[in-house]
Write an enzyme that holds these catalytic residues in place. Structure first.
Site, mmCIF file in Angstrom:
data_model
loop_
_atom_site.group_PDB
_atom_site.id
_atom_site.type_symbol
_atom_site.label_atom_id
_atom_site.label_comp_id
_atom_site.label_asym_id
_atom_site.label_seq_id
_atom_site.Cartn_x
_atom_site.Cartn_y
_atom_site.Cartn_z
ATOM 1 N N HIS A 124 -49.022 69.653 -85.453
ATOM 2 C CA HIS A 124 -48.549 69.957 -84.104
ATOM 3 C C HIS A 124 -47.286 69.194 -83.761
ATOM 4 C CE1 HIS A 124 -52.955 70.521 -84.361
ATOM 5 N NE2 HIS A 124 -52.671 71.646 -83.747
ATOM 6 N N HIS A 144 -49.586 75.589 -81.498
ATOM 7 C CA HIS A 144 -49.530 77.022 -81.401
ATOM 8 C C HIS A 144 -48.144 77.437 -80.924
ATOM 9 C CE1 HIS A 144 -50.797 75.876 -77.338
ATOM 10 N NE2 HIS A 144 -50.528 77.088 -76.901
ATOM 11 N N GLY A 178 -51.032 83.161 -81.131
ATOM 12 C CA GLY A 178 -50.454 84.280 -80.396
ATOM 13 C C GLY A 178 -49.584 85.196 -81.236
ATOM 14 N N SER A 199 -57.280 86.413 -83.628
ATOM 15 C CA SER A 199 -57.700 87.521 -82.771
ATOM 16 C C SER A 199 -57.339 88.864 -83.391
ATOM 17 C CB SER A 199 -57.056 87.390 -81.386
ATOM 18 O OG SER A 199 -57.496 86.227 -80.735
#
Length: 215
Positions: A124, A144, A178, A199
């Site tokens: 990160h 992210h 995302g 996802s």
């Protein structure tokens, strides 16, 4: 694309057939649009560069049982399978690829590291990327990058962050968070070796068709 020899030998270096961007799929049984193992089968059929079996909220014994089934499906479709967090489960199952949070990678004993062909880590910051590289990581997940339902209310780090990590590290860096067909190429332009999706691969059924849009 930046690749070291270990990564090159383990991953599908060409990515998905019909897509020009390498895609890693991260599992999350809570998001599965259908029976979990059937969803895994659909993911494997779509031919991602690898499948990372995350499910780290499971107790180790339950994770090992589930991971054994996922590993068998991935093997059937010749898709590399990477276990997440549970080092001893991976060793017992004979899985040669492991993904670890940075803290666990840094504390992993040398004799455990020698059990694996590939070890990856999530980072990160540029500092974390350098730590992971020095600890022997073969690839990095950086995130992210974009806003995601998996981290509600947490601001994304953005493409500038991704570019900084890619420029600082000699390892392949995969963008996480995302990611979809509309923004995947922006990650590649920022220097990423590929993208990671959770996802996208768990909430959709026609993955072969969906991944063809990753160009």
């Amino acid at each position: 694309m930046k690749e070291n020899s270990q990564n090159h030998k383990y991953f599908h270096t060409s990515g998905h057939a019909g897509a020009s961007i390498p895609v890693l799929c991260i599992t999350n049984r809570h998001l599965a649009v259908q029976d979990y193992m059937e969803q895994i089968r659909q993911i494997a059929k779509a031919g991602p560069q690898a499948v990372i079996v995350r499910e780290k909220d499971l107790p180790q014994a339950a994770y090992e049982q589930l991971a054994a089934q996922v590993f068998a499906i991935c093997t059937q479709y010749h898709v590399p399978c990477i276990l997440h967090t549970y080092t001893q489960a991976a060793i017992r199952l004979g899985v040669k690829a492991l993904h670890l949070p940075l803290r666990e990678l840094l504390s992993l004993p040398k004799d455990y590291k020698q059990q694996f062909t590939v070890i990856g880590s999530s980072v990160h910051s540029v500092e974390e990327a350098m730590q992971a590289q020095a600890a022997g990581a073969a690839y990095l997940l950086a995130g992210h990058i974009f806003a995601t339902d998996c981290k509600p209310g947490v601001p994304p780090r953005g493409l500038a962050f991704l570019q900084e990590v890619c420029q600082a590290s000699s390892l392949p860096v995969y963008a996480l968070g995302g990611i979809h067909a509309g923004n995947a190429m922006a990650c590649i332009r920022a220097g990423a070796a590929g993208v990671c999706v959770m996802s996208e691969c768990m909430r959709n059924q026609d993955l072969s068709q969906r991944f063809r849009a990753y160009v």
